[in-house]
Scaffold this motif. Structure first.
Motif, PDB file in Angstrom:
ATOM      1  N   GLY A 237       0.763  -1.231   0.000  1.00 55.01           N
ATOM      2  CA  GLY A 237       0.000   0.000   0.000  1.00 55.01           C
ATOM      3  C   GLY A 237       0.796   1.283   0.000  1.00 55.01           C
ATOM      4  O   GLY A 237       0.195   2.372   0.012  1.00 55.01           O
ATOM      5  N   LEU A 238       2.123   1.232  -0.029  1.00 61.78           N
ATOM      6  CA  LEU A 238       2.918   2.459  -0.110  1.00 61.78           C
ATOM      7  C   LEU A 238       3.260   2.745  -1.568  1.00 61.78           C
ATOM      8  O   LEU A 238       3.544   1.832  -2.355  1.00 61.78           O
ATOM      9  CB  LEU A 238       4.189   2.331   0.722  1.00 61.78           C
ATOM     10  N   VAL A 239       3.258   3.997  -1.936  1.00 59.27           N
ATOM     11  CA  VAL A 239       3.441   4.420  -3.328  1.00 59.27           C
ATOM     12  C   VAL A 239       4.766   5.153  -3.474  1.00 59.27           C
ATOM     13  O   VAL A 239       5.067   6.070  -2.695  1.00 59.27           O
ATOM     14  CB  VAL A 239       2.279   5.327  -3.785  1.00 59.27           C
ATOM     15  N   ASP A 240       5.557   4.775  -4.496  1.00 58.73           N
ATOM     16  CA  ASP A 240       6.796   5.475  -4.840  1.00 58.73           C
ATOM     17  C   ASP A 240       6.396   6.711  -5.630  1.00 58.73           C
ATOM     18  O   ASP A 240       6.069   6.642  -6.829  1.00 58.73           O
ATOM     19  CB  ASP A 240       7.692   4.552  -5.666  1.00 58.73           C
ATOM     20  N   THR A 241       6.389   7.866  -4.976  1.00 54.61           N
ATOM     21  CA  THR A 241       5.823   9.084  -5.573  1.00 54.61           C
ATOM     22  C   THR A 241       6.598   9.551  -6.810  1.00 54.61           C
ATOM     23  O   THR A 241       5.990  10.025  -7.789  1.00 54.61           O
ATOM     24  CB  THR A 241       5.781  10.217  -4.539  1.00 54.61           C
ATOM     25  N   PHE A 242       7.912   9.469  -6.827  1.00 53.21           N
ATOM     26  CA  PHE A 242       8.679   9.926  -7.983  1.00 53.21           C
ATOM     27  C   PHE A 242       8.406   9.031  -9.189  1.00 53.21           C
ATOM     28  O   PHE A 242       8.185   9.513 -10.307  1.00 53.21           O
ATOM     29  CB  PHE A 242      10.182   9.914  -7.665  1.00 53.21           C
ATOM     30  N   ARG A 243       8.417   7.718  -8.993  1.00 51.55           N
ATOM     31  CA  ARG A 243       8.196   6.811 -10.122  1.00 51.55           C
ATOM     32  C   ARG A 243       6.753   6.889 -10.610  1.00 51.55           C
ATOM     33  O   ARG A 243       6.491   6.754 -11.812  1.00 51.55           O
ATOM     34  CB  ARG A 243       8.550   5.378  -9.697  1.00 51.55           C
ATOM     35  N   LYS A 244       5.785   7.169  -9.727  1.00 46.46           N
ATOM     36  CA  LYS A 244       4.393   7.333 -10.145  1.00 46.46           C
ATOM     37  C   LYS A 244       4.241   8.577 -11.032  1.00 46.46           C
ATOM     38  O   LYS A 244       3.521   8.554 -12.033  1.00 46.46           O
ATOM     39  CB  LYS A 244       3.488   7.457  -8.920  1.00 46.46           C
TER      40      LYS A 244
ATOM     41  N   LYS B 168      -2.897  13.257  -3.669  1.00 47.20           N
ATOM     42  CA  LYS B 168      -2.664  14.618  -3.216  1.00 47.20           C
ATOM     43  C   LYS B 168      -1.227  15.090  -3.473  1.00 47.20           C
ATOM     44  O   LYS B 168      -0.885  16.223  -3.140  1.00 47.20           O
ATOM     45  CB  LYS B 168      -2.958  14.730  -1.718  1.00 47.20           C
ATOM     46  N   VAL B 169      -0.418  14.220  -4.058  1.00 44.09           N
ATOM     47  CA  VAL B 169       0.966  14.592  -4.358  1.00 44.09           C
ATOM     48  C   VAL B 169       0.957  15.518  -5.573  1.00 44.09           C
ATOM     49  O   VAL B 169       0.533  15.137  -6.672  1.00 44.09           O
ATOM     50  CB  VAL B 169       1.825  13.348  -4.638  1.00 44.09           C
ATOM     51  N   HIS B 170       1.398  16.739  -5.394  1.00 44.72           N
ATOM     52  CA  HIS B 170       1.504  17.693  -6.488  1.00 44.72           C
ATOM     53  C   HIS B 170       2.832  17.565  -7.214  1.00 44.72           C
ATOM     54  O   HIS B 170       2.896  17.672  -8.435  1.00 44.72           O
ATOM     55  CB  HIS B 170       1.350  19.124  -5.940  1.00 44.72           C
ATOM     56  N   ASP B 171       3.902  17.293  -6.446  1.00 39.38           N
ATOM     57  CA  ASP B 171       5.220  17.168  -7.081  1.00 39.38           C
ATOM     58  C   ASP B 171       6.147  16.322  -6.205  1.00 39.38           C
ATOM     59  O   ASP B 171       6.162  16.477  -4.982  1.00 39.38           O
ATOM     60  CB  ASP B 171       5.833  18.558  -7.280  1.00 39.38           C
ATOM     61  N   SER B 172       6.850  15.420  -6.848  1.00 47.88           N
ATOM     62  CA  SER B 172       7.922  14.662  -6.192  1.00 47.88           C
ATOM     63  C   SER B 172       9.156  14.859  -7.063  1.00 47.88           C
ATOM     64  O   SER B 172       9.162  14.461  -8.228  1.00 47.88           O
ATOM     65  CB  SER B 172       7.551  13.168  -6.107  1.00 47.88           C
ATOM     66  N   TYR B 173      10.203  15.448  -6.505  1.00 48.59           N
ATOM     67  CA  TYR B 173      11.309  15.887  -7.355  1.00 48.59           C
ATOM     68  C   TYR B 173      12.677  15.666  -6.701  1.00 48.59           C
ATOM     69  O   TYR B 173      12.781  15.409  -5.497  1.00 48.59           O
ATOM     70  CB  TYR B 173      11.136  17.360  -7.719  1.00 48.59           C
ATOM     71  N   ILE B 174      13.720  15.797  -7.529  1.00 51.35           N
ATOM     72  CA  ILE B 174      15.125  15.620  -7.124  1.00 51.35           C
ATOM     73  C   ILE B 174      15.846  16.939  -7.341  1.00 51.35           C
ATOM     74  O   ILE B 174      15.545  17.670  -8.306  1.00 51.35           O
ATOM     75  CB  ILE B 174      15.798  14.502  -7.965  1.00 51.35           C
ATOM     76  N   VAL B 175      16.784  17.270  -6.441  1.00 48.52           N
ATOM     77  CA  VAL B 175      17.564  18.509  -6.553  1.00 48.52           C
ATOM     78  C   VAL B 175      19.039  18.123  -6.787  1.00 48.52           C
ATOM     79  O   VAL B 175      19.858  18.171  -5.864  1.00 48.52           O
ATOM     80  CB  VAL B 175      17.420  19.377  -5.287  1.00 48.52           C
ATOM     81  N   PRO B 176      19.413  17.770  -8.026  1.00 50.55           N
ATOM     82  CA  PRO B 176      20.742  17.226  -8.275  1.00 50.55           C
ATOM     83  C   PRO B 176      21.868  18.263  -8.281  1.00 50.55           C
ATOM     84  O   PRO B 176      23.044  17.883  -8.251  1.00 50.55           O
ATOM     85  CB  PRO B 176      20.597  16.592  -9.662  1.00 50.55           C
ATOM     86  N   ASP B 177      21.544  19.541  -8.317  1.00 51.66           N
ATOM     87  CA  ASP B 177      22.594  20.559  -8.415  1.00 51.66           C
ATOM     88  C   ASP B 177      23.133  20.990  -7.050  1.00 51.66           C
ATOM     89  O   ASP B 177      24.040  21.817  -6.973  1.00 51.66           O
ATOM     90  CB  ASP B 177      22.071  21.788  -9.157  1.00 51.66           C
ATOM     91  N   VAL B 178      22.596  20.457  -5.956  1.00 43.92           N
ATOM     92  CA  VAL B 178      23.080  20.791  -4.618  1.00 43.92           C
ATOM     93  C   VAL B 178      24.180  19.805  -4.226  1.00 43.92           C
ATOM     94  O   VAL B 178      23.917  18.602  -4.115  1.00 43.92           O
ATOM     95  CB  VAL B 178      21.939  20.773  -3.583  1.00 43.92           C
ATOM     96  N   ASN B 179      25.378  20.362  -4.046  1.00 38.60           N
ATOM     97  CA  ASN B 179      26.531  19.524  -3.700  1.00 38.60           C
ATOM     98  C   ASN B 179      26.740  19.487  -2.181  1.00 38.60           C
ATOM     99  O   ASN B 179      25.946  20.024  -1.418  1.00 38.60           O
ATOM    100  CB  ASN B 179      27.790  20.049  -4.393  1.00 38.60           C
ATOM    101  N   GLY B 180      27.836  18.875  -1.781  1.00 40.65           N
ATOM    102  CA  GLY B 180      28.181  18.803  -0.365  1.00 40.65           C
ATOM    103  C   GLY B 180      28.096  17.407   0.199  1.00 40.65           C
ATOM    104  O   GLY B 180      28.547  17.142   1.315  1.00 40.65           O
TER     105      GLY B 180
END
Length: 433
Positions: A364-371, A409-421
């Protein structure tokens, strides 16, 4: 050797009559040549006798002695004084315990101006020697070799003092090979310390470890500075499988692996079944220097994933849940740059991927990015090796998993690849409320 007291000419001639049977070559290696005169001086014996009895009455003095004192004492009694302090303490204790009965053959008689000594030797196949001994004053003592400590055949002496005859037995030579034998197989069981304190004892894992736990609710960690893992794996006496079977550890921490990054993949292929999870660090500043590794059992499939899944389902009975973080699994081939080359890599084994699906997505858990992005290649982790981020050769290991009840209700699931560290980047989730 001349006497330190006045002895008549007849005594001197008697003391000089020494016959060495050269036919028996074995006697040449014994302590002291049969041709030598034996002189036991009264004052010297009294000092040794007092010291011997003093140490015997208070064995604690042995532990308190310095290495120099131990060596000096052992040499006084004719015992070899080689090795570390633990060896010397063991040798002296052994000598004190055995010598009082075995090596103190006393010779007592009165000395006069004219002393005539005759010796009858019971000959054996190993000895053939007649000796006349020059003895001075009243003496009681025992004779020892300075080099060897193994009893050789006994000979009878007949000592004439005027009209009185005293018969005594004396050991001809002594070998230490059998008398002072250290437990070489387990040397750690012998106390070895330059300044041992009262009450200190050596550690013996065979007798000092508690009984193993039997309830199963435990984790066993081990640490080992291997001083070069490649050399260790080639060592004939080492078996990683044998170590794992013997110790049954859950986590093994290694230091000074001295690997280069190019070596890690081949070393990982040698890992024992059941210990597929591993993390490696190598020195980039100085190749082949330092380095650490952590190797662990894979409890993810049998314990971690099922336990976490059950906990999430319990929470879900009262409210929707969101599970987020580095879940250390690239679920599908689209989630990893090189799927074929990582079939045995932790985080992409078939077992881990199936467990991720059965314990989370099928419950019952959903992978929001892949969806939201069914056919999009996006990574959240890049290894430092080979500059993975610069070439975008990474893994998607970080997730937002949400209850089905709020998936719409998920509007956006996203990745921020430009943040280093870090070797991971941030991920984000926007929910409509």
């Amino acid at each position: 050797m001349s006497s330190k007291r006045g002895v008549s000419s007849s005594t001197k001639s008697a003391a000089a009559s020494i016959v060495d049977d050269k036919k028996d070559s074995k006697l040449k290696g014994m302590s002291g040549d049969c041709s030598e005169k034996v002189l036991i001086e009264e004052s010297c014996w009294k000092v040794q006798s007092v010291e011997f009895q003093s140490i015997k009455d208070d064995p604690g003095k042995i532990e308190a002695m310095t290495v120099q004192e131990l060596r000096a004492t052992l040499r006084k009694f004719g015992v070899p004084a080689k090795g570390r302090k633990g060896d010397l303490v063991f040798a002296l204790k052994h000598f004190m315990g055995e010598s009082s009965q075995e090596l103190e053959e006393r010779v007592s008689f009165n000395s006069r101006e004219n002393i005539s000594l005759q010796k009858n030797t019971k000959r054996t196949s190993d000895e053939s020697c007649v000796v006349s001994i020059n003895t001075v004053s009243e003496v009681s003592g025992f004779k020892q070799s300075k080099r060897r400590m193994k009893q050789s055949p006994v000979e009878d002496e007949i000592v004439k003092v005027g009209t009185e005859i005293v018969t005594t037995k004396r050991k001809l030579s002594i070998k230490t090979d059998d008398l002072v034998t250290l437990p070489q197989a387990e040397p750690w069981t012998v106390l070895s310390h330059k300044k041992p304190q009262k009450g200190w004892i050596p550690y013996n894992p065979r007798t000092m470890r508690p009984a193993p736990l039997t309830d199963g609710n435990s984790v066993k960690l081990m640490s080992w500075n291997v001083n070069g893992l490649r050399a260790l794996l080639k060592f004939e006496g080492f078996s990683a499988l044998e170590l794992a079977q013997r110790e049954n550890f859950d986590v093994l921490c290694l230091q000074e692996t001295k690997l280069q990054e190019k070596d890690v993949d081949s070393i990982k292929q040698c890992l024992i079944d059941g210990y597929e999870n591993s993390f490696w660090t190598c020195s980039n500043a100085k190749l082949g220097y330092s380095g650490t590794a952590i190797v662990s059992r894979s409890y993810r499939i049998t314990q971690w994933d099922p336990s976490l899944s059950n906990y999430m389902k319990e929470l879900e009975k009262s409210k929707p849940v969101i599970l987020t973080g580095d879940l250390n699994c690239a679920h599908q081939e689209i989630d990893i740059f090189n799927p074929a080359g990582n079939k045995r890599s932790a985080g992409f084994t078939e077992e881990e991927r199936q467990s991720f699906g059965s314990n989370f997505l099928s419950k019952g858990l959903v992978d929001t990015f892949r969806k939201q992005h069914p056919n999009v290649v996006g990574y959240t982790y890049w290894g430092y090796r080979h500059g993975g981020r610069k070439t975008n050769k990474g893994w998607r290991l970080d997730y937002f998993l949400v209850s089905e009840s709020i998936a719409d209700k998920v509007h956006d699931s996203y990745i921020v690849p430009d943040v280093n560290g870090s070797d991971h980047c941030p991920i984000g989730l926007v929910l409509k409320v």
